[in-house]
Design a protein around this motif. Structure first.
Motif, PDB file in Angstrom:
ATOM      1  N   ALA A   1      -1.415 -28.849  55.453  1.00  0.00           N
ATOM      2  CA  ALA A   1      -1.183 -28.845  56.985  1.00  0.00           C
ATOM      3  C   ALA A   1      -1.612 -27.462  57.506  1.00  0.00           C
ATOM      4  CB  ALA A   1       0.236 -29.182  57.197  1.00  0.00           C
ATOM      5  N   LEU A   2      -1.358 -26.294  56.943  1.00  0.00           N
ATOM      6  CA  LEU A   2      -1.300 -25.242  57.468  1.00  0.00           C
ATOM      7  C   LEU A   2      -2.889 -24.602  57.348  1.00  0.00           C
ATOM      8  CD1 LEU A   2       1.728 -22.889  56.337  1.00  0.00           C
ATOM      9  CD2 LEU A   2       1.300 -23.652  58.628  1.00  0.00           C
ATOM     10  N   LEU A   3      -3.609 -25.342  56.344  1.00  0.00           N
ATOM     11  CA  LEU A   3      -4.941 -24.908  56.280  1.00  0.00           C
ATOM     12  C   LEU A   3      -5.744 -25.822  57.306  1.00  0.00           C
ATOM     13  CD1 LEU A   3      -5.902 -24.698  52.306  1.00  0.00           C
ATOM     14  CD2 LEU A   3      -6.172 -22.923  54.081  1.00  0.00           C
ATOM     15  N   GLU A   4      -5.367 -26.966  57.562  1.00  0.00           N
ATOM     16  CA  GLU A   4      -5.899 -27.825  58.855  1.00  0.00           C
ATOM     17  C   GLU A   4      -5.831 -27.082  60.135  1.00  0.00           C
ATOM     18  OE1 GLU A   4      -5.370 -32.321  56.970  1.00  0.00           O
ATOM     19  OE2 GLU A   4      -3.829 -31.215  58.179  1.00  0.00           O
ATOM     20  N   LYS A   5      -4.494 -26.279  60.243  1.00  0.00           N
ATOM     21  CA  LYS A   5      -4.257 -25.864  61.513  1.00  0.00           C
ATOM     22  C   LYS A   5      -3.020 -24.846  61.287  1.00  0.00           C
ATOM     23  CE  LYS A   5      -3.152 -26.742  66.405  1.00  0.00           C
ATOM     24  NZ  LYS A   5      -1.672 -26.585  66.605  1.00  0.00           N
ATOM     25  N   PRO A   6      -3.075 -23.510  61.458  1.00  0.00           N
ATOM     26  CA  PRO A   6      -2.137 -22.708  61.557  1.00  0.00           C
ATOM     27  C   PRO A   6      -0.967 -23.122  62.543  1.00  0.00           C
ATOM     28  CG  PRO A   6      -3.819 -21.165  61.623  1.00  0.00           C
ATOM     29  CD  PRO A   6      -4.462 -22.730  61.865  1.00  0.00           C
ATOM     30  N   SER A   7       0.473 -23.095  62.381  1.00  0.00           N
ATOM     31  CA  SER A   7       1.353 -23.751  62.926  1.00  0.00           C
ATOM     32  C   SER A   7       2.615 -22.960  62.950  1.00  0.00           C
ATOM     33  CB  SER A   7       1.613 -25.119  62.611  1.00  0.00           C
ATOM     34  OG  SER A   7       0.483 -25.868  62.500  1.00  0.00           O
ATOM     35  N   SER A   8       3.486 -23.031  63.643  1.00  0.00           N
ATOM     36  CA  SER A   8       4.956 -22.852  63.528  1.00  0.00           C
ATOM     37  C   SER A   8       5.714 -23.798  62.873  1.00  0.00           C
ATOM     38  CB  SER A   8       5.585 -22.602  64.817  1.00  0.00           C
ATOM     39  OG  SER A   8       5.686 -23.861  65.412  1.00  0.00           O
ATOM     40  N   GLY A   9       6.931 -23.480  62.299  1.00  0.00           N
ATOM     41  CA  GLY A   9       7.716 -24.485  61.618  1.00  0.00           C
ATOM     42  C   GLY A   9       8.056 -25.760  62.584  1.00  0.00           C
ATOM     43  N   LEU A  10       8.250 -25.705  63.926  1.00  0.00           N
ATOM     44  CA  LEU A  10       8.540 -26.866  64.677  1.00  0.00           C
ATOM     45  C   LEU A  10       7.132 -27.695  64.849  1.00  0.00           C
ATOM     46  CD1 LEU A  10      10.351 -28.271  66.473  1.00  0.00           C
ATOM     47  CD2 LEU A  10       9.498 -26.816  68.198  1.00  0.00           C
ATOM     48  N   GLU A  11       5.943 -26.847  64.864  1.00  0.00           N
ATOM     49  CA  GLU A  11       4.948 -27.653  65.063  1.00  0.00           C
ATOM     50  C   GLU A  11       4.633 -28.549  63.620  1.00  0.00           C
ATOM     51  OE1 GLU A  11       2.427 -25.046  67.899  1.00  0.00           O
ATOM     52  OE2 GLU A  11       2.192 -24.452  65.840  1.00  0.00           O
ATOM     53  N   LEU A  12       4.803 -27.744  62.373  1.00  0.00           N
ATOM     54  CA  LEU A  12       4.625 -28.647  61.228  1.00  0.00           C
ATOM     55  C   LEU A  12       5.575 -29.654  61.023  1.00  0.00           C
ATOM     56  CD1 LEU A  12       4.799 -25.785  58.254  1.00  0.00           C
ATOM     57  CD2 LEU A  12       2.960 -27.613  58.926  1.00  0.00           C
TER      58      LEU A  12
ATOM     59  N   ARG B   1       1.529 -16.288  55.351  1.00  0.00           N
ATOM     60  CA  ARG B   1       2.135 -15.068  56.025  1.00  0.00           C
ATOM     61  C   ARG B   1       2.303 -15.622  57.582  1.00  0.00           C
ATOM     62  NH1 ARG B   1      -1.777 -11.109  58.789  1.00  0.00           N
ATOM     63  NH2 ARG B   1      -3.503 -12.386  59.453  1.00  0.00           N
ATOM     64  N   VAL B   2       3.326 -14.762  58.423  1.00  0.00           N
ATOM     65  CA  VAL B   2       3.441 -15.185  59.731  1.00  0.00           C
ATOM     66  C   VAL B   2       2.276 -14.339  60.558  1.00  0.00           C
ATOM     67  CG1 VAL B   2       4.889 -14.638  61.645  1.00  0.00           C
ATOM     68  CG2 VAL B   2       5.847 -15.030  59.085  1.00  0.00           C
ATOM     69  N   LEU B   3       1.664 -15.162  61.329  1.00  0.00           N
ATOM     70  CA  LEU B   3       0.373 -14.419  62.098  1.00  0.00           C
ATOM     71  C   LEU B   3       1.225 -13.347  62.920  1.00  0.00           C
ATOM     72  CD1 LEU B   3      -1.314 -17.603  63.125  1.00  0.00           C
ATOM     73  CD2 LEU B   3      -2.151 -15.717  61.874  1.00  0.00           C
TER      74      LEU B   3
ATOM     75  N   GLU C   1      -0.046 -18.892  58.432  1.00  0.00           N
ATOM     76  CA  GLU C   1      -1.465 -19.477  58.245  1.00  0.00           C
ATOM     77  C   GLU C   1      -1.280 -19.020  56.605  1.00  0.00           C
ATOM     78  OE1 GLU C   1      -4.476 -16.786  59.321  1.00  0.00           O
ATOM     79  OE2 GLU C   1      -3.313 -14.870  58.622  1.00  0.00           O
ATOM     80  N   VAL C   2      -2.222 -19.768  55.849  1.00  0.00           N
ATOM     81  CA  VAL C   2      -2.386 -19.696  54.513  1.00  0.00           C
ATOM     82  C   VAL C   2      -3.132 -18.527  54.261  1.00  0.00           C
ATOM     83  CG1 VAL C   2      -3.240 -20.946  52.588  1.00  0.00           C
ATOM     84  CG2 VAL C   2      -2.270 -22.194  54.551  1.00  0.00           C
ATOM     85  N   LEU C   3      -2.698 -17.690  53.146  1.00  0.00           N
ATOM     86  CA  LEU C   3      -3.451 -16.683  52.803  1.00  0.00           C
ATOM     87  C   LEU C   3      -4.455 -17.132  51.564  1.00  0.00           C
ATOM     88  CD1 LEU C   3      -0.350 -14.068  52.488  1.00  0.00           C
ATOM     89  CD2 LEU C   3      -2.316 -14.072  54.048  1.00  0.00           C
TER      90      LEU C   3
END
Length: 185
Positions: A10-21, A54-56, A70-72
């Motif tokens: 999901a994060l590789l598709e789109k960096p997100s917050s926990g709530l957005e995830l 990591r946190v953006l 975002e994914v490292l």
């Protein structure tokens, strides 16, 4: 599949917050891999501690700020390795199947209503998947990533269609058994 891999995807598709995830899980990934909000937040912490996300950086003050992840590279490598890993199919654990087996020895009281309820739930889920299909997959010649997502949706449509058909058959069988019980011998 594991929750960390679902989150990395999901994060590789789109960096997100926990709530957005959690919202994205509720609207898409959750159809085939569910997780509570607490599980998602707990796993985000583990992935961050493990150096996979990591946190953006943000210009806003840290207190009360929405943390976007975002994914490292290590997270991408982990997900890439996992995609190609051999994994046997999971054994189907379906309580409804066990209940039918139990009904064979203790009787079918209440089972017909439960089968009808399950059929209604699967019928609604099938309709939801078909709405998603119409909304998101109508374009001709979609890109490869979209075609892979569509394969997942088609699997869901097939499974819900199968459940609906099987439950219709099971309901007809139980209705026939009830008619036979009431018929004079």
């Amino acid at each position: 599949m594991s929750l960390p891999h679902a989150i990395l995807t999901a994060l590789l598709e789109k960096p997100s917050s926990g709530l957005e995830l959690t919202r994205r899980f509720d609207m898409s990934i959750g159809y085939f891999w569910s997780a509570t909000h607490q599980q998602i937040y707990r796993e985000l912490g583990r992935l961050e501690q493990g150096g996979l996300i990591r946190v953006l950086p943000s210009d806003q003050p840290a207190r009360g700020q929405k943390r976007e992840y975002e994914v490292l590279p290590a997270g991408r490598a982990e997900l890439t390795a996992w995609v190609g890993t051999e994994q046997d199919p999971r054994i189907q654990r379906e309580p409804l199947f066990l209940r039918l087996r139990a009904a064979a020895v203790v009787g079918t009281d209440g089972l017909l209503a439960e089968l009808r309820r399950h059929r209604e739930l699967h019928t609604r889920q099938l309709a939801e998947y078909e709405r998603i299909q119409e909304r998101d997959f109508a374009a001709p010649d979609p890109p490869a990533a979209q075609r892979l997502r569509y394969l997942v949706l088609k699997a869901g449509i097939g499974l819900e269609g199968h459940w609906t058909a099987w439950l219709t058959e099971a309901i007809a069988e139980l209705e026939g058994m009830e008619r036979d019980k009431g018929a004079p011998g």
